[in-house]
Motif scaffolding. Structure first.
Motif, PDB file in Angstrom:
ATOM      1  N   MET A  50       0.844  -1.164   0.000  1.00  0.00           N
ATOM      2  CA  MET A  50       0.000   0.000   0.000  1.00  0.00           C
ATOM      3  C   MET A  50       0.897   1.237   0.000  1.00  0.00           C
ATOM      4  N   ARG A  51       0.443   2.255  -0.713  1.00  0.00           N
ATOM      5  CA  ARG A  51       1.140   3.529  -0.744  1.00  0.00           C
ATOM      6  C   ARG A  51       0.253   4.567  -0.074  1.00  0.00           C
ATOM      7  N   ILE A  52       0.857   5.465   0.666  1.00  0.00           N
ATOM      8  CA  ILE A  52       0.133   6.503   1.405  1.00  0.00           C
ATOM      9  C   ILE A  52       0.467   7.846   0.788  1.00  0.00           C
ATOM     10  N   SER A  53      -0.559   8.647   0.508  1.00  0.00           N
ATOM     11  CA  SER A  53      -0.290  10.005   0.058  1.00  0.00           C
ATOM     12  C   SER A  53      -1.052  10.987   0.939  1.00  0.00           C
ATOM     13  N   ILE A  54      -0.458  12.152   1.105  1.00  0.00           N
ATOM     14  CA  ILE A  54      -1.046  13.217   1.923  1.00  0.00           C
ATOM     15  C   ILE A  54      -1.251  14.429   1.027  1.00  0.00           C
ATOM     16  N   ASP A  55      -2.457  14.914   0.971  1.00  0.00           N
ATOM     17  CA  ASP A  55      -2.762  16.126   0.216  1.00  0.00           C
ATOM     18  C   ASP A  55      -2.428  17.319   1.120  1.00  0.00           C
ATOM     19  N   VAL A  67      -2.816   2.472   9.904  1.00  0.00           N
ATOM     20  CA  VAL A  67      -2.816   3.434   8.809  1.00  0.00           C
ATOM     21  C   VAL A  67      -4.245   3.707   8.335  1.00  0.00           C
ATOM     22  N   ARG A  68      -5.042   2.675   8.210  1.00  0.00           N
ATOM     23  CA  ARG A  68      -6.447   2.865   7.779  1.00  0.00           C
ATOM     24  C   ARG A  68      -7.218   3.704   8.795  1.00  0.00           C
ATOM     25  N   GLU A  69      -6.976   3.473  10.059  1.00  0.00           N
ATOM     26  CA  GLU A  69      -7.638   4.267  11.098  1.00  0.00           C
ATOM     27  C   GLU A  69      -7.197   5.728  11.012  1.00  0.00           C
ATOM     28  N   ALA A  70      -5.922   5.949  10.751  1.00  0.00           N
ATOM     29  CA  ALA A  70      -5.421   7.315  10.612  1.00  0.00           C
ATOM     30  C   ALA A  70      -6.099   8.028   9.452  1.00  0.00           C
ATOM     31  N   ALA A  71      -6.268   7.342   8.328  1.00  0.00           N
ATOM     32  CA  ALA A  71      -6.943   7.942   7.173  1.00  0.00           C
ATOM     33  C   ALA A  71      -8.395   8.268   7.512  1.00  0.00           C
ATOM     34  N   ARG A  72      -9.059   7.369   8.224  1.00  0.00           N
ATOM     35  CA  ARG A  72     -10.459   7.613   8.617  1.00  0.00           C
ATOM     36  C   ARG A  72     -10.573   8.761   9.622  1.00  0.00           C
ATOM     37  N   ALA A  73      -9.560   8.909  10.467  1.00  0.00           N
ATOM     38  CA  ALA A  73      -9.608   9.924  11.517  1.00  0.00           C
ATOM     39  C   ALA A  73      -9.332  11.338  11.005  1.00  0.00           C
ATOM     40  N   ALA A 126      -7.403  14.266   4.116  1.00  0.00           N
ATOM     41  CA  ALA A 126      -6.184  14.592   3.379  1.00  0.00           C
ATOM     42  C   ALA A 126      -5.319  13.375   3.097  1.00  0.00           C
ATOM     43  N   ILE A 127      -5.628  12.231   3.704  1.00  0.00           N
ATOM     44  CA  ILE A 127      -4.821  11.026   3.543  1.00  0.00           C
ATOM     45  C   ILE A 127      -5.537  10.066   2.597  1.00  0.00           C
ATOM     46  N   THR A 128      -4.801   9.623   1.584  1.00  0.00           N
ATOM     47  CA  THR A 128      -5.341   8.659   0.637  1.00  0.00           C
ATOM     48  C   THR A 128      -4.472   7.415   0.667  1.00  0.00           C
ATOM     49  N   LEU A 129      -5.103   6.260   0.690  1.00  0.00           N
ATOM     50  CA  LEU A 129      -4.395   4.981   0.664  1.00  0.00           C
ATOM     51  C   LEU A 129      -4.570   4.373  -0.722  1.00  0.00           C
ATOM     52  N   HIS A 130      -3.460   3.987  -1.321  1.00  0.00           N
ATOM     53  CA  HIS A 130      -3.466   3.400  -2.668  1.00  0.00           C
ATOM     54  C   HIS A 130      -3.030   1.948  -2.554  1.00  0.00           C
ATOM     55  N   GLU A 131      -3.897   1.052  -2.918  1.00  0.00           N
ATOM     56  CA  GLU A 131      -3.557  -0.369  -2.900  1.00  0.00           C
ATOM     57  C   GLU A 131      -2.575  -0.652  -4.032  1.00  0.00           C
ATOM     58  N   THR A 132      -1.537  -1.446  -3.754  1.00  0.00           N
ATOM     59  CA  THR A 132      -0.551  -1.771  -4.791  1.00  0.00           C
ATOM     60  C   THR A 132      -0.746  -3.176  -5.277  1.00  0.00           C
ATOM     61  N   PRO A 157       3.932   1.028   5.591  1.00  0.00           N
ATOM     62  CA  PRO A 157       2.603   1.295   5.063  1.00  0.00           C
ATOM     63  C   PRO A 157       1.595   0.188   5.382  1.00  0.00           C
ATOM     64  N   ALA A 158       2.082  -0.966   5.816  1.00  0.00           N
ATOM     65  CA  ALA A 158       1.187  -2.066   6.169  1.00  0.00           C
ATOM     66  C   ALA A 158       0.758  -2.011   7.628  1.00  0.00           C
ATOM     67  N   ASP A 159       1.209  -0.999   8.365  1.00  0.00           N
ATOM     68  CA  ASP A 159       0.799  -0.838   9.765  1.00  0.00           C
ATOM     69  C   ASP A 159      -0.732  -0.848   9.818  1.00  0.00           C
ATOM     70  N   PRO A 160      -1.324  -1.681  10.645  1.00  0.00           N
ATOM     71  CA  PRO A 160      -2.788  -1.783  10.685  1.00  0.00           C
ATOM     72  C   PRO A 160      -3.488  -0.490  11.101  1.00  0.00           C
TER      73      PRO A 160
END
Length: 62
Positions: A1-6, A45-51, A56-62, A40-43
């Motif tokens: 997974m790749r993480i991007s921050i706007d 990360v998804r919670e951080a994006a939701r929070a 501003a956080i987008t998760l891109h599945e690789t 990026p595989a830290d479990p």
């Protein structure tokens, strides 16, 4: 997974760093940034994006 921050959307609320402190930090201006060597595989990360209050956080599945 790749993480991007706007960075145009980020307002520096810090919810990402609270949810996944091993992945996110704040830069010198107080906005969200990825830690060097983050896992990026830290479990939490998804919670951080939701929070993120401005989504501003987008998760891109690789």
């Amino acid at each position: 997974m790749r993480i991007s921050i706007d960075h145009d959307r980020c307002m520096g609320a810090g919810q990402c760093a609270l949810a996944a402190p091993g992945v996110f930090t704040h830069d010198e201006d107080g906005f969200s940034a990825l830690l060097p060597g983050h896992d990026p595989a830290d479990p939490m990360v998804r919670e951080a994006a939701r929070a993120c209050p401005v989504r501003a956080i987008t998760l891109h599945e690789t």
